[in-house]
Design a protein around this motif. Structure first.
Motif, PDB file in Angstrom:
ATOM      1  N   PHE A  54       9.828  14.341  24.977  1.00 55.59           N
ATOM      2  CA  PHE A  54      10.958  15.270  25.079  1.00 55.59           C
ATOM      3  C   PHE A  54      11.555  15.327  26.487  1.00 55.59           C
ATOM      4  N   SER A  55      10.703  15.327  27.523  1.00 52.63           N
ATOM      5  CA  SER A  55      11.218  15.476  28.881  1.00 52.63           C
ATOM      6  C   SER A  55      12.101  14.292  29.268  1.00 52.63           C
ATOM      7  N   TRP A  56      11.756  13.096  28.775  1.00 52.56           N
ATOM      8  CA  TRP A  56      12.581  11.926  29.072  1.00 52.56           C
ATOM      9  C   TRP A  56      13.948  12.053  28.417  1.00 52.56           C
ATOM     10  N   ALA A  57      13.962  12.445  27.158  1.00 47.39           N
ATOM     11  CA  ALA A  57      15.236  12.621  26.454  1.00 47.39           C
ATOM     12  C   ALA A  57      16.072  13.695  27.126  1.00 47.39           C
ATOM     13  N   ARG A  58      15.425  14.781  27.506  1.00 50.19           N
ATOM     14  CA  ARG A  58      16.135  15.878  28.163  1.00 50.19           C
ATOM     15  C   ARG A  58      16.775  15.410  29.473  1.00 50.19           C
ATOM     16  N   ASP A  59      16.006  14.704  30.300  1.00 44.64           N
ATOM     17  CA  ASP A  59      16.539  14.270  31.599  1.00 44.64           C
ATOM     18  C   ASP A  59      17.709  13.310  31.433  1.00 44.64           C
ATOM     19  N   PHE A  60      17.594  12.368  30.507  1.00 47.39           N
ATOM     20  CA  PHE A  60      18.691  11.432  30.277  1.00 47.39           C
ATOM     21  C   PHE A  60      19.932  12.152  29.762  1.00 47.39           C
ATOM     22  N   ALA A  61      19.736  13.098  28.854  1.00 49.09           N
ATOM     23  CA  ALA A  61      20.875  13.830  28.304  1.00 49.09           C
ATOM     24  C   ALA A  61      21.513  14.729  29.352  1.00 49.09           C
ATOM     25  N   LYS A  62      20.697  15.297  30.222  1.00 50.10           N
ATOM     26  CA  LYS A  62      21.223  16.210  31.237  1.00 50.10           C
ATOM     27  C   LYS A  62      22.154  15.480  32.211  1.00 50.10           C
ATOM     28  N   VAL A  63      21.754  14.277  32.638  1.00 51.45           N
ATOM     29  CA  VAL A  63      22.574  13.568  33.634  1.00 51.45           C
ATOM     30  C   VAL A  63      23.767  12.851  33.012  1.00 51.45           C
ATOM     31  N   SER A  64      23.681  12.544  31.719  1.00 54.00           N
ATOM     32  CA  SER A  64      24.759  11.783  31.074  1.00 54.00           C
ATOM     33  C   SER A  64      25.668  12.636  30.206  1.00 54.00           C
ATOM     34  N   GLY A  65      25.190  13.846  29.842  1.00 59.96           N
ATOM     35  CA  GLY A  65      25.946  14.681  28.911  1.00 59.96           C
ATOM     36  C   GLY A  65      25.801  14.257  27.465  1.00 59.96           C
ATOM     37  N   ALA A  66      24.849  13.392  27.182  1.00 59.51           N
ATOM     38  CA  ALA A  66      24.663  12.871  25.822  1.00 59.51           C
ATOM     39  C   ALA A  66      24.254  13.978  24.853  1.00 59.51           C
ATOM     40  N   LYS A  67      24.654  13.810  23.612  1.00 60.00           N
ATOM     41  CA  LYS A  67      24.182  14.661  22.525  1.00 60.00           C
ATOM     42  C   LYS A  67      22.872  14.096  21.986  1.00 60.00           C
ATOM     43  N   ILE A  68      21.956  14.983  21.631  1.00 57.73           N
ATOM     44  CA  ILE A  68      20.651  14.579  21.097  1.00 57.73           C
ATOM     45  C   ILE A  68      20.544  14.977  19.635  1.00 57.73           C
ATOM     46  N   ASP A  69      20.266  14.021  18.772  1.00 58.23           N
ATOM     47  CA  ASP A  69      19.864  14.313  17.406  1.00 58.23           C
ATOM     48  C   ASP A  69      18.339  14.387  17.400  1.00 58.23           C
ATOM     49  N   PHE A  70      17.827  15.590  17.154  1.00 56.77           N
ATOM     50  CA  PHE A  70      16.390  15.867  17.190  1.00 56.77           C
ATOM     51  C   PHE A  70      15.904  15.830  15.742  1.00 56.77           C
ATOM     52  N   ILE A  71      15.120  14.799  15.408  1.00 59.38           N
ATOM     53  CA  ILE A  71      14.861  14.463  14.007  1.00 59.38           C
ATOM     54  C   ILE A  71      13.392  14.611  13.631  1.00 59.38           C
ATOM     55  N   HIS A  72      13.164  15.201  12.468  1.00 62.10           N
ATOM     56  CA  HIS A  72      11.849  15.185  11.820  1.00 62.10           C
ATOM     57  C   HIS A  72      12.043  14.644  10.406  1.00 62.10           C
ATOM     58  N   ILE A  73      11.211  13.682  10.027  1.00 58.59           N
ATOM     59  CA  ILE A  73      11.364  13.001   8.739  1.00 58.59           C
ATOM     60  C   ILE A  73      10.226  13.391   7.807  1.00 58.59           C
ATOM     61  N   ILE A  74      10.588  13.797   6.594  1.00 53.58           N
ATOM     62  CA  ILE A  74       9.613  14.195   5.578  1.00 53.58           C
ATOM     63  C   ILE A  74       9.826  13.349   4.328  1.00 53.58           C
ATOM     64  N   LYS A  75       8.757  12.754   3.853  1.00 57.08           N
ATOM     65  CA  LYS A  75       8.839  12.026   2.575  1.00 57.08           C
ATOM     66  C   LYS A  75       8.596  13.034   1.444  1.00 57.08           C
ATOM     67  N   TYR A  76       9.610  13.234   0.622  1.00 59.59           N
ATOM     68  CA  TYR A  76       9.483  14.289  -0.385  1.00 59.59           C
ATOM     69  C   TYR A  76       8.505  13.934  -1.498  1.00 59.59           C
ATOM     70  N   ASP A  77       8.154  12.641  -1.651  1.00 63.09           N
ATOM     71  CA  ASP A  77       7.208  12.286  -2.707  1.00 63.09           C
ATOM     72  C   ASP A  77       5.771  12.665  -2.356  1.00 63.09           C
ATOM     73  N   GLU A  78       5.585  13.234  -1.155  1.00 61.63           N
ATOM     74  CA  GLU A  78       4.267  13.742  -0.783  1.00 61.63           C
ATOM     75  C   GLU A  78       4.053  15.173  -1.266  1.00 61.63           C
ATOM     76  N   PHE A  79       5.077  15.754  -1.891  1.00 58.53           N
ATOM     77  CA  PHE A  79       4.996  17.129  -2.374  1.00 58.53           C
ATOM     78  C   PHE A  79       5.033  17.151  -3.902  1.00 58.53           C
ATOM     79  N   LYS A  80       4.517  18.242  -4.466  1.00 59.34           N
ATOM     80  CA  LYS A  80       4.453  18.352  -5.917  1.00 59.34           C
ATOM     81  C   LYS A  80       5.830  18.505  -6.548  1.00 59.34           C
ATOM     82  N   SER A  81       6.745  19.115  -5.802  1.00 58.15           N
ATOM     83  CA  SER A  81       8.093  19.317  -6.332  1.00 58.15           C
ATOM     84  C   SER A  81       9.097  19.290  -5.190  1.00 58.15           C
TER      85      SER A  81
END
Length: 297
Positions: A169-196
């Motif tokens: 996270f700190s690396w992404a933050r520092d790069f975004a801070k100096v460049s003004g970049a937007k960050i897509d902060f992603i968490h991926i869940i496979k729904y077939d691991e759940f019952k429904s």
């Protein structure tokens, strides 16, 4: 960040020089010092030095070779990088992955291409870049021929909510801070691991709340640049990242090599290794743990 010390391994192929271009781009945003580096095995490489534009045969004295290599390193580096950002080139005799990892201990960041003289064989398990990714604890920025680092305005950061993933996270933050970049902060869940699907959606909502807290904790004054997103999918994580990049064209993907699955995370089929192999965007890989001896072999 203070002055960022960057090591750039070069094998004198055009593809390896791409790493110098990216290092120079970072110099537009940060205070950097860039060190070109080359490792070779005399017995194996002495007759192959033609790849540097040299005519040196096996009759040459090794003591005569290194000054020539250093001069060539300086030449190719100054073609790509402002000489004020460069330090004296370094040379190591030995196995390339181990030499890079050992030298990287003295640097803050390594920038390297995924393949050079050996072509697409670098995509195989055991390639130079994958070995370096697996055993180095200096952050590694991997670039491809098609990588577009500038303008640095879109960054993808992944998390699996492990402490190890937070190290990125700190690396992404520092790069975004100096460049003004937007960050897509992603968490991926496979729904077939759940019952429904409803259970998966409830879990995703809880994870989204947790991501918002992580943004407050780790991204602080650039929180407005960070967009959290939980992705429910049937795809593997690296397939999801590939598709995200295909549709959004990230300039940088930041992720930890070791997450919930521990030291076996970076094996053939792992998320980070597969992203490096397939995505094409620059990938900044953070490995925060010490490897066990068997992992390094």
């Amino acid at each position: 960040m203070s002055t960022l010390r960057i090591l750039v391994p070069i094998d004198f192929s055009e593809l390896s020089l791409k790493a110098l271009e990216v290092a120079a781009s970072l110099g537009k945003h940060l205070t950097v010092k860039i060190t070109p580096f080359h490792a070779y095995i005399p017995v194996a490489d002495i007759d192959g030095l033609y790849y540097m534009g040299m005519v040196i045969g096996s009759h040459a004295n090794f003591s005569d070779i290194e000054p020539v290599i250093k001069d060539r390193l300086t030449q190719v580096a100054e073609d790509k990088v402002d000489k004020n950002l460069l330090t004296a080139p370094l040379i190591s005799v030995g196995n390339a992955p181990q030499a890079i990892v050992e030298e990287a201990k003295n640097f803050d960041l390594v920038i390297m291409s995924t393949h050079g003289r050996t072509g697409f064989s670098r995509f195989l398990l055991g390639s130079v870049s994958e070995k370096v990714l697996r055993i180095a604890h200096t952050p590694i920025l991997i670039v491809e021929e098609e990588s577009v680092f500038e303008p640095l305005d879109k960054i993808l950061v992944t998390t699996d909510f492990s402490e190890n993933s937070f190290a990125a996270f700190s690396w992404a933050r520092d790069f975004a801070k100096v460049s003004g970049a937007k960050i897509d902060f992603i968490h991926i869940i496979k729904y077939d691991e759940f019952k429904s699907m409803s259970t998966a959606q409830t879990f995703a909502s809880l994870r989204k709340d947790r991501m918002n807290k992580l943004i407050e904790e780790y991204f602080g004054d650039i929180a407005s640049q960070v967009h959290p997103e939980v992705i429910l999918t049937s795809e593997s994580p690296h397939e999801s990242i590939f598709n995200l990049h295909f549709s959004r064209n990230y300039n940088l993907i930041v992720m930890a090599t070791i997450g919930r699955t521990g030291l076996k995370y970076l094996t053939l089929g792992s998320t980070t290794a597969n992203v490096v192999r397939t995505v094409g965007a620059p990938v900044l890989s953070i490995n925060p743990l010490k490897n066990s001896p068997e992992e390094i072999s």
